[in-house]
Design a protein around this motif. Structure first.
Motif, PDB file in Angstrom:
ATOM      1  N   THR A 146     -55.205 -35.100  11.078  1.00 15.58           N
ATOM      2  CA  THR A 146     -56.511 -34.476  10.841  1.00 15.58           C
ATOM      3  C   THR A 146     -56.491 -32.994  11.196  1.00 15.58           C
ATOM      4  O   THR A 146     -57.101 -32.168  10.511  1.00 15.58           O
ATOM      5  N   ALA A 147     -55.779 -32.652  12.251  1.00 10.08           N
ATOM      6  CA  ALA A 147     -55.746 -31.265  12.723  1.00 10.08           C
ATOM      7  C   ALA A 147     -54.780 -30.392  11.948  1.00 10.08           C
ATOM      8  O   ALA A 147     -55.067 -29.216  11.675  1.00 10.08           O
ATOM      9  N   VAL A 148     -53.618 -30.936  11.574  1.00  9.40           N
ATOM     10  CA  VAL A 148     -52.531 -30.096  11.052  1.00  9.40           C
ATOM     11  C   VAL A 148     -52.499 -30.015   9.532  1.00  9.40           C
ATOM     12  O   VAL A 148     -52.198 -28.952   8.969  1.00  9.40           O
ATOM     13  N   ILE A 149     -52.786 -31.104   8.848  1.00  8.67           N
ATOM     14  CA  ILE A 149     -52.647 -31.107   7.387  1.00  8.67           C
ATOM     15  C   ILE A 149     -53.557 -30.077   6.704  1.00  8.67           C
ATOM     16  O   ILE A 149     -53.119 -29.418   5.741  1.00  8.67           O
ATOM     17  N   PRO A 150     -54.801 -29.868   7.158  1.00  8.85           N
ATOM     18  CA  PRO A 150     -55.587 -28.797   6.532  1.00  8.85           C
ATOM     19  C   PRO A 150     -54.933 -27.419   6.660  1.00  8.85           C
ATOM     20  O   PRO A 150     -55.047 -26.581   5.757  1.00  8.85           O
ATOM     21  N   ARG A 151     -54.234 -27.192   7.777  1.00  2.00           N
ATOM     22  CA  ARG A 151     -53.537 -25.909   7.952  1.00  2.00           C
ATOM     23  C   ARG A 151     -52.367 -25.798   6.968  1.00  2.00           C
ATOM     24  O   ARG A 151     -52.093 -24.721   6.422  1.00  2.00           O
ATOM     25  N   ILE A 152     -51.679 -26.904   6.711  1.00  2.00           N
ATOM     26  CA  ILE A 152     -50.602 -26.920   5.725  1.00  2.00           C
ATOM     27  C   ILE A 152     -51.162 -26.591   4.349  1.00  2.00           C
ATOM     28  O   ILE A 152     -50.583 -25.791   3.594  1.00  2.00           O
ATOM     29  N   SER A 153     -52.283 -27.195   4.014  1.00  2.00           N
ATOM     30  CA  SER A 153     -52.906 -26.934   2.711  1.00  2.00           C
ATOM     31  C   SER A 153     -53.242 -25.462   2.541  1.00  2.00           C
ATOM     32  O   SER A 153     -53.118 -24.906   1.442  1.00  2.00           O
ATOM     33  N   ALA A 154     -53.641 -24.827   3.630  1.00  2.00           N
ATOM     34  CA  ALA A 154     -54.032 -23.416   3.567  1.00  2.00           C
ATOM     35  C   ALA A 154     -52.826 -22.485   3.532  1.00  2.00           C
ATOM     36  O   ALA A 154     -52.869 -21.431   2.890  1.00  2.00           O
ATOM     37  N   ALA A 155     -51.741 -22.855   4.217  1.00  2.00           N
ATOM     38  CA  ALA A 155     -50.636 -21.916   4.424  1.00  2.00           C
ATOM     39  C   ALA A 155     -49.450 -22.111   3.496  1.00  2.00           C
ATOM     40  O   ALA A 155     -48.685 -21.170   3.260  1.00  2.00           O
ATOM     41  N   ALA A 156     -49.276 -23.304   2.959  1.00  2.00           N
ATOM     42  CA  ALA A 156     -48.047 -23.630   2.247  1.00  2.00           C
ATOM     43  C   ALA A 156     -48.180 -23.497   0.738  1.00  2.00           C
ATOM     44  O   ALA A 156     -49.199 -23.890   0.163  1.00  2.00           O
ATOM     45  N   VAL A 157     -47.142 -22.976   0.114  1.00  2.00           N
ATOM     46  CA  VAL A 157     -47.038 -23.066  -1.339  1.00  2.00           C
ATOM     47  C   VAL A 157     -46.919 -24.537  -1.714  1.00  2.00           C
ATOM     48  O   VAL A 157     -47.549 -25.022  -2.654  1.00  2.00           O
ATOM     49  N   HIS A 158     -46.091 -25.248  -0.982  1.00  2.00           N
ATOM     50  CA  HIS A 158     -45.930 -26.696  -1.109  1.00  2.00           C
ATOM     51  C   HIS A 158     -45.622 -27.211   0.285  1.00  2.00           C
ATOM     52  O   HIS A 158     -44.783 -26.635   0.984  1.00  2.00           O
ATOM     53  N   GLY A 159     -46.303 -28.257   0.718  1.00  2.00           N
ATOM     54  CA  GLY A 159     -46.142 -28.742   2.082  1.00  2.00           C
ATOM     55  C   GLY A 159     -45.383 -30.052   2.166  1.00  2.00           C
ATOM     56  O   GLY A 159     -45.101 -30.699   1.151  1.00  2.00           O
ATOM     57  N   GLY A 160     -45.061 -30.440   3.400  1.00  4.41           N
ATOM     58  CA  GLY A 160     -44.361 -31.700   3.627  1.00  4.41           C
ATOM     59  C   GLY A 160     -44.826 -32.369   4.903  1.00  4.41           C
ATOM     60  O   GLY A 160     -45.111 -31.687   5.895  1.00  4.41           O
ATOM     61  N   VAL A 161     -44.916 -33.695   4.871  1.00  8.10           N
ATOM     62  CA  VAL A 161     -45.311 -34.484   6.039  1.00  8.10           C
ATOM     63  C   VAL A 161     -44.417 -35.714   6.114  1.00  8.10           C
ATOM     64  O   VAL A 161     -44.263 -36.432   5.114  1.00  8.10           O
ATOM     65  N   ILE A 162     -43.825 -35.946   7.273  1.00 10.59           N
ATOM     66  CA  ILE A 162     -43.117 -37.197   7.524  1.00 10.59           C
ATOM     67  C   ILE A 162     -43.867 -37.949   8.606  1.00 10.59           C
ATOM     68  O   ILE A 162     -44.085 -37.428   9.706  1.00 10.59           O
ATOM     69  N   ASN A 163     -44.286 -39.163   8.291  1.00 17.16           N
ATOM     70  CA  ASN A 163     -44.956 -40.039   9.243  1.00 17.16           C
ATOM     71  C   ASN A 163     -43.977 -41.123   9.684  1.00 17.16           C
ATOM     72  O   ASN A 163     -43.450 -41.871   8.851  1.00 17.16           O
ATOM     73  N   THR A 164     -43.724 -41.205  10.982  1.00 17.28           N
ATOM     74  CA  THR A 164     -42.776 -42.196  11.483  1.00 17.28           C
ATOM     75  C   THR A 164     -43.448 -43.554  11.578  1.00 17.28           C
ATOM     76  O   THR A 164     -44.353 -43.768  12.385  1.00 17.28           O
ATOM     77  N   SER A 165     -42.993 -44.464  10.739  1.00 16.83           N
ATOM     78  CA  SER A 165     -43.435 -45.849  10.776  1.00 16.83           C
ATOM     79  C   SER A 165     -42.267 -46.683  11.327  1.00 16.83           C
ATOM     80  O   SER A 165     -41.564 -46.236  12.226  1.00 16.83           O
ATOM     81  N   SER A 166     -42.047 -47.847  10.792  1.00 17.92           N
ATOM     82  CA  SER A 166     -40.981 -48.725  11.284  1.00 17.92           C
ATOM     83  C   SER A 166     -40.756 -49.828  10.264  1.00 17.92           C
ATOM     84  O   SER A 166     -41.663 -50.189   9.499  1.00 17.92           O
ATOM     85  N   ALA A 167     -39.552 -50.389  10.257  1.00 18.99           N
ATOM     86  CA  ALA A 167     -39.288 -51.552   9.405  1.00 18.99           C
ATOM     87  C   ALA A 167     -40.207 -52.709   9.754  1.00 18.99           C
ATOM     88  O   ALA A 167     -40.510 -53.554   8.906  1.00 18.99           O
ATOM     89  N   SER A 168     -40.684 -52.746  11.000  1.00 20.81           N
ATOM     90  CA  SER A 168     -41.591 -53.822  11.415  1.00 20.81           C
ATOM     91  C   SER A 168     -42.937 -53.734  10.700  1.00 20.81           C
ATOM     92  O   SER A 168     -43.702 -54.695  10.697  1.00 20.81           O
ATOM     93  N   ALA A 169     -43.238 -52.592  10.086  1.00 23.84           N
ATOM     94  CA  ALA A 169     -44.475 -52.450   9.321  1.00 23.84           C
ATOM     95  C   ALA A 169     -44.516 -53.439   8.165  1.00 23.84           C
ATOM     96  O   ALA A 169     -45.586 -53.909   7.773  1.00 23.84           O
ATOM     97  N   ASP A 170     -43.344 -53.740   7.598  1.00 24.08           N
ATOM     98  CA  ASP A 170     -43.253 -54.668   6.474  1.00 24.08           C
ATOM     99  C   ASP A 170     -43.018 -56.111   6.925  1.00 24.08           C
ATOM    100  O   ASP A 170     -43.493 -57.038   6.283  1.00 24.08           O
ATOM    101  N   LYS A 171     -42.283 -56.277   8.020  1.00 23.40           N
ATOM    102  CA  LYS A 171     -41.783 -57.599   8.363  1.00 23.40           C
ATOM    103  C   LYS A 171     -42.401 -58.192   9.627  1.00 23.40           C
ATOM    104  O   LYS A 171     -42.174 -59.351   9.943  1.00 23.40           O
ATOM    105  N   GLY A 172     -43.195 -57.376  10.352  1.00 25.79           N
ATOM    106  CA  GLY A 172     -43.718 -57.859  11.622  1.00 25.79           C
ATOM    107  C   GLY A 172     -42.620 -57.908  12.676  1.00 25.79           C
ATOM    108  O   GLY A 172     -41.437 -57.705  12.378  1.00 25.79           O
TER     109      GLY A 172
END
Length: 292
Positions: A146-172
């Motif tokens: 919520t805090a950072v992505i709006p700043r990326i939208s304002a500053a970047a020609v093209h932005g990038g975000v990596i969200n760390t999830s886990s294999a357990s997200a699919d398999k429990g």
């Protein structure tokens, strides 16, 4: 295939600033483990860094480690306890930290794995640990975006975000329902953002299997350790995530983690679940014995 075979994008060229100034990357959990592994790679590539982590001495040590890899970059630190801070406190602190920075990349990585225990045996320690898992993996994770992505939208020609999830997200993950559930949230949140920002910000949900995170010894800034054949190094996981960014919406990451995912998809679910359940109960028993 992109994470395994292709070199990925030239990150400096893809994630340029509108102003033409050197781009900034925000890395949460950046003081050790996977977060530090990301930070070191980005430092070598020439990104300025804002490292966000617990306000401990190792945060400054991580900053110095990154700075030593590239004398030309600037490294800022922000000490925040994501477990005790409210969403509003996190957003306010990050807004202040990034408002004058040309941020084009966010590595939304901070997270914890709560204690391993059968639900019916949760004591006060288990309850507090799992609440911390919700606070950090869900509440703080959302506040950071919520805090950072709006700043990326304002500053970047093209932005990038990596969200760390886990294999357990699919398999429990047996005996870790809060962890697996929170990682499922990370994945769904990330996939939703990837559609919302299609064409302007690359968003990746990284879902690794087990790797050496540095949690046991956070003051060890060596992120290249590989413990076993299938237990990856943090360096390899971070590099695979950056290679996949812009090519895929979700990935397990390294060759070995992608291979594990294929193998587990072939094995009957009940066989995999039974083995994991057995392993996790053994781990829970070991943890209980260590606490006595």
């Amino acid at each position: 295939c992109y994470t395994v075979l292709a070199p990925g994008y030239d990150l400096v060229q893809r994630y340029k600033t509108k102003s033409g100034a050197r781009a900034w990357a925000v890395v949460t959990g950046g003081s050790h483990g996977l977060g530090l592994a990301y930070a070191k790679i980005l430092a070598q590539k020439g990104f300025n860094l804002l490292l966000v982590a617990l306000p401990e001495n190792i945060l400054e040590g991580a900053a110095q480690t990154c700075k030593s890899l590239n004398k030309d970059i600037t490294v800022h630190t922000l000490g925040l306890d994501f477990n005790t801070a409210t969403s509003e406190q996190i957003i306010t602190a990050l807004h202040a930290a990034v408002k004058d920075l040309d941020v084009t990349l966010l590595i939304n990585n901070a997270g914890i794995a709560p204690t391993v225990s059968p639900l019916v045996e949760w004591d006060d320690i288990n309850k507090a640990s799992n609440q911390a898992g919700i606070n950090i993996n869900v509440q703080a994770f959302t506040a950071v975006a919520t805090a950072v992505i709006p700043r990326i939208s304002a500053a970047a020609v093209h932005g990038g975000v990596i969200n760390t999830s886990s294999a357990s997200a699919d398999k429990g993950l047996a005996l870790c329902p809060v962890y697996a559930g929170s990682k499922g949230y990370n994945r769904s949140f990330s996939l939703s953002l990837s559609v919302e920002f299609l064409g302007s910000i690359d968003v990746l949900a990284l879902k690794p299997y087990f790797f050496c995170s540095g949690i046991v010894n956070k003051a060890d800034f060596n992120t290249s350790k590989i413990a076993t054949f299938f237990l990856e190094s943090a360096d390899n996981v971070a590099a695979a995530g950056l290679r996949a960014l812009g090519h895929r919406l979700e990935a397990n990451g390294t060759f070995w983690h992608e291979l594990q995912n294929v193998i587990f998809s072939w094995i009957p679910v009940n066989v995999v679940a039974s083995q994991i359940r057995q392993d996790m109960f053994a781990r829970a028993a070991k943890d209980r014995a260590a606490r006595k």
